[in-house]
Write an enzyme that holds these catalytic residues in place. Structure first.
Site, short mmCIF file in Angstrom:
data_model
loop_
_atom_site.label_atom_id
_atom_site.label_comp_id
_atom_site.label_asym_id
_atom_site.label_seq_id
_atom_site.Cartn_x
_atom_site.Cartn_y
_atom_site.Cartn_z
CE1 TYR A 80 -4.12 1.89 0.77
CE2 TYR A 80 -2.56 3.32 1.89
CZ TYR A 80 -3.82 3.11 1.35
OH TYR A 80 -4.75 4.11 1.37
CG PHE A 132 -9.14 16.16 -24.15
CD1 PHE A 132 -9.27 15.60 -25.42
CD2 PHE A 132 -9.42 15.38 -23.05
CE1 PHE A 132 -9.66 14.27 -25.56
CE2 PHE A 132 -9.79 14.05 -23.19
CZ PHE A 132 -9.92 13.50 -24.45
CB THR A 133 -14.08 16.05 -23.77
OG1 THR A 133 -13.17 14.96 -23.62
CG2 THR A 133 -14.51 16.12 -25.23
CG ASP A 223 -3.07 16.87 -21.69
OD1 ASP A 223 -2.46 15.79 -21.61
OD2 ASP A 223 -4.30 16.94 -21.89
CE LYS A 266 -6.00 9.12 -24.60
NZ LYS A 266 -6.68 10.33 -24.17
NE ARG A 389 -14.17 13.47 -29.48
CZ ARG A 389 -13.98 13.16 -28.19
NH1 ARG A 389 -12.79 12.95 -27.72
NH2 ARG A 389 -14.99 13.08 -27.36
CG PHE A 455 -18.86 12.73 -25.99
CD1 PHE A 455 -18.65 13.88 -25.26
CD2 PHE A 455 -17.93 11.72 -25.93
CE1 PHE A 455 -17.53 14.03 -24.46
CE2 PHE A 455 -16.79 11.85 -25.12
CZ PHE A 455 -16.60 13.00 -24.39
C1 LIG Z 1 -7.16 11.07 -23.24
C2 LIG Z 1 -6.75 12.43 -22.92
C3 LIG Z 1 -6.96 12.96 -21.64
C4 LIG Z 1 -7.70 12.20 -20.56
O1 LIG Z 1 -7.06 11.02 -20.23
P1 LIG Z 1 -7.86 9.74 -19.66
O2 LIG Z 1 -6.81 8.80 -19.24
O3 LIG Z 1 -8.72 9.24 -20.77
O4 LIG Z 1 -8.70 10.24 -18.52
C5 LIG Z 1 -6.51 14.23 -21.40
N1 LIG Z 1 -5.91 14.95 -22.35
C6 LIG Z 1 -5.71 14.48 -23.59
C7 LIG Z 1 -5.00 15.30 -24.60
C8 LIG Z 1 -6.12 13.21 -23.93
O5 LIG Z 1 -5.91 12.75 -25.17
#
Ligand SMILES: *Cc1c(COP(=O)(O)O)cnc(C)c1O
Length: 482
Positions: A80, A132-133, A223, A266, A389, A455
Site C-alpha cells: 500500500y 480537450f473534453t 498535457d 496513451k 468529434r 457524447f
Molecule cells: C485522453 C486524454 C486525456 C484524458 O485522459 P484519460 O486517461 O482518458 O482520462 C486528457 N488529455 C488528452 C489530450 C487526452 O488525449
C-alpha cells in the site's frame, strides 16, 4: 531513425515489431451491425466490443504492450505504501521529464481534476491552445473559464502547417495583459492536440509560451497525454531540433513546463496517469488531494502491475522506432483516403485518421450531427467503430444553447502497434464506398441527452429511414457478402 527505402514508388508503413499474442476478431453480418448500432442509440460508445470488428474508437488504454512491459508486470511490488514499483515509475518519469516530484493518479482526467481543484479559483480563466473534453469540464466544474488561443492555421482542416497545435503567441500576450495574471489560473498546452486531429505543437512554440508565462508569473501546465506522437513530429518536422534525441526533447519540454501531466492510457501504452513538477509549492497543494481522491501517494488508484508497465512504456517511448509506428500508419491511411478524393484532415496527425464529416456529408446540417451520422454509417458498412468529434462532443451552455463545433470530424483512432496494413485498407475501402453513396446517409436527433459529457452515453436515432436504405444498397453492391 534509420531510413528504409522501397524499390517501387508504392510505400507501405513497416512494422518494427511482430505479433506474439493475438486476439480473434469478429465481423458481424450487415443486418446485425445495423441492429447493434440501433440498440446503441447511434452512439458508437454504447456498442459492445463483441459486435465490433475493428475498434478505432480511441487510442486510450488499448495500445499493444510490449513483451518487456508484460514481463515487468510480474515483478510488481504490491504494498500500500512505499512500494518498490512506485520508485521505478518515479525514476522513469524523472528520466523522461527531469522533474523532481511525481504524483500518480488513475488516469488523465484524474490529473485534471487534481490540477483544476488546486489551481482554479472561481471566475479565473485558463488559456490554452485547444481544449480537450475532460480538461475543459474540470476547469468549468471549478468555476473557471476556458479560452482557446490556437493559431488560425490550426483550425484549417487542410493546410501545409506542420504544427497546427501551436498557440497564437501574440494573442496569448494580449490576453495575459488584458486579464492580468491574477485572473489566470494557468496556461495549458496540449501536446498532440486531440480534438483538432492529433496535431502537434512545435518546441519553439512551447519555448515562447514558457518564456511569456515565466515573465508574467503565470503557471504553465503541459498535457503530455499525446506526447509520444508530438515527440515524433518535433524530431521529424522541426528543423531546429532534429539534432536532439527524443529524450533530450522530452527533458526540454519538462524544463519548460511548471506542471506536466499525462494519461498513461496513451503515453506509456498501459493504464494510469500522473502529474510531474519541480515546483514544491504546486506539488504540496496537489499532493494533499491525492490520498483523498485517488489513493495513497505511492499508487494513486493505479494497479501496481500497470505501474510497472507504464515505467517500461515510458522508457520505450524514448525509442524513435517505437513512437513512429502510430504516425506512419496514420499518414498511410490519410494518403490512401486523399488519393480517393475523401476529405481527411491534413497533414496527418497522431492518434488517428480524421475524416472531415462536414464536407463528406455536406447535406447534413451541424445540428443533425454529420460526424455522428458518419460514424454510425461506417459501422453499418464495415463493423469498424470510430468516434464522433464534433458538435455531439460539445456541451450546451448555461442557457441550453448548443455551441456548434469548429470541426465535424470522424476520428478513426489507430491504437499503437495494434492494426495492420490490411485493416487500414479495409476501412479505406469501406469509406470509399460510403463516399460514393454519401447521399444515402441522413442526420441524427436526440432521444436521451445527458447534461455533462453527453457524447459518452447519450442516445440518438436516425432522422428518417436512412440506415435501412444504406444497408439495402450495401447488400446489393456487395452481393450479400460481409
Ligand atoms: C485522453 C486524454 C486525456 C484524458 O485522459 P484519460 O486517461 O482518458 O482520462 C486528457 N488529455 C488528452 C489530450 C487526452 O488525449
Amino acid at each position: 531513425m534509420k531510413e528504409i527505402r522501397w524499390m517501387s514508388d508504392e510505400k507501405f508503413p513497416l512494422e518494427m515489431h511482430k505479433a506474439r499474442v493475438v486476439q480473434k476478431l469478429n465481423l458481424l453480418e450487415p443486418e446485425k451491425r445495423l441492429e447493434a448500432i440501433e440498440e446503441a442509440g447511434f452512439n458508437t460508445f454504447l456498442l459492445k466490443n463483441r459486435d465490433v470488428f475493428l475498434d478505432m474508437l480511441t487510442d486510450s488504454g488499448v495500445n499493444a504492450m510490449s513483451d518487456k512491459q508484460q514481463a515487468a508486470m510480474l515483478q510488481a511490488d504490491d504494498s500500500y505504501a512505499g512500494s518498490e514499483t512506485f520508485f521505478r515509475l518515479e525514476a522513469a518519469v524523472r528520466m523522461m521529464f527531469g522533474t523532481k516530484f511525481f504524483l500518480p493518479a488513475h488516469q488523465g482526467r484524474a490529473c485534471e481534476h487534481i490540477i483544476s481543484k488546486s489551481l482554479v479559483n472561481s471566475g479565473q480563466s485558463v488559456l490554452m491552445n485547444y481544449h480537450f473534453t475532460t480538461s475543459k469540464a474540470h476547469v468549468i466544474l471549478n468555476g473557471g473559464k476556458v479560452e482557446e488561443l490556437i493559431s488560425d492555421r490550426g483550425k484549417e482542416l487542410n493546410s501545409t502547417e506542420k504544427f497546427k497545435g501551436n498557440i497564437d503567441i501574440s494573442i496569448l500576450k494580449k490576453r495575459i495583459k488584458e486579464l492580468g495574471s491574477e485572473n489566470i489560473a494557468f496556461v495549458r498546452m496540449e501536446a498532440g492536440t486531440n480534438l483538432i486531429g492529433g496535431q502537434p505543437f512545435s518546441l519553439k512554440n512551447l519555448e515562447e509560451v514558457s518564456e511569456i508565462c515565466r515573465s508574467s508569473n503565470v503557471t504553465l501546465v503541459t498535457d503530455a497525454s499525446l506526447l509520444a506522437d508530438n515527440l515524433h513530429f518535433i524530431k521529424t518536422r522541426e528543423e531546429e531540433f532534429m539534432h536532439m534525441s527524443i529524450n533530450e526533447i522530452s527533458l526540454k519540454i519538462g524544463s519548460l513546463s511548471d506542471i506536466i501531466y499525462f494519461s498513461a492510457r496513451k503515453l506509456g501504452c498501459a493504464r494510469g496517469g500522473g502529474i510531474c513538477t519541480s515546483n514544491e509549492n504546486l506539488f504540496k497543494k496537489m499532493q494533499a488531494l491525492i490520498p483523498l481522491y485517488e489513493g495513497f501517494l505511492t499508487y494513486g488508484g493505479i494497479s501496481v502491475r500497470e505501474m510497472e508497465a507504464i515505467a517500461v512504456g515510458l522508457e520505450e517511448t524514448m525509442d524513435e522506432d517505437m513512437i513512429s509506428q502510430g504516425p506512419i500508419f496514420i499518414e498511410f491511411m490519410v494518403n490512401e483516403l486523399v488519393k480517393r478524393g475523401i476529405p481527411a484532415v491534413t497533414p496527418a496527425g497522431g492518434l488517428g485518421c480524421h475524416v472531415n464529416a462536414m464536407s463528406f456529408l455536406e447535406h447534413i446540417p451541424q445540428n443533425e450531427y454529420p460526424a455522428g451520422a458518419l460514424a454510425a454509417a461506417l459501422f453499418i458498412v464495415s463493423g469498424a467503430r470510430g468516434m464522433e468529434r464534433g458538435t455531439l462532443s460539445e456541451q450546451r451552455d448555461e442557457n441550453g444553447k448548443e455551441p456548434l463545433a469548429d470541426m465535424e470530424l470522424l476520428r478513426l483512432a489507430m491504437p499503437r502497434r495494434v492494426f495492420s496494413v490490411s485493416h487500414a485498407m479495409f476501412v479505406v475501402d469501406r469509406l470509399h464506398w460510403l463516399y460514393k453513396n454519401r447521399h444515402l446517409v441522413g442526420g441524427l436527433e436526440w432521444v436521451e441527452e445527458p447534461d455533462i459529457l453527453r457524447f459518452f452515453f447519450g442516445k440518438l436515432k436516425a432522422k428518417g429511414n436512412w440506415p435501412q436504405e444504406l444497408l439495402n444498397k450495401f447488400k446489393q453492391d456487395f452481393k450479400n457478402s460481409l
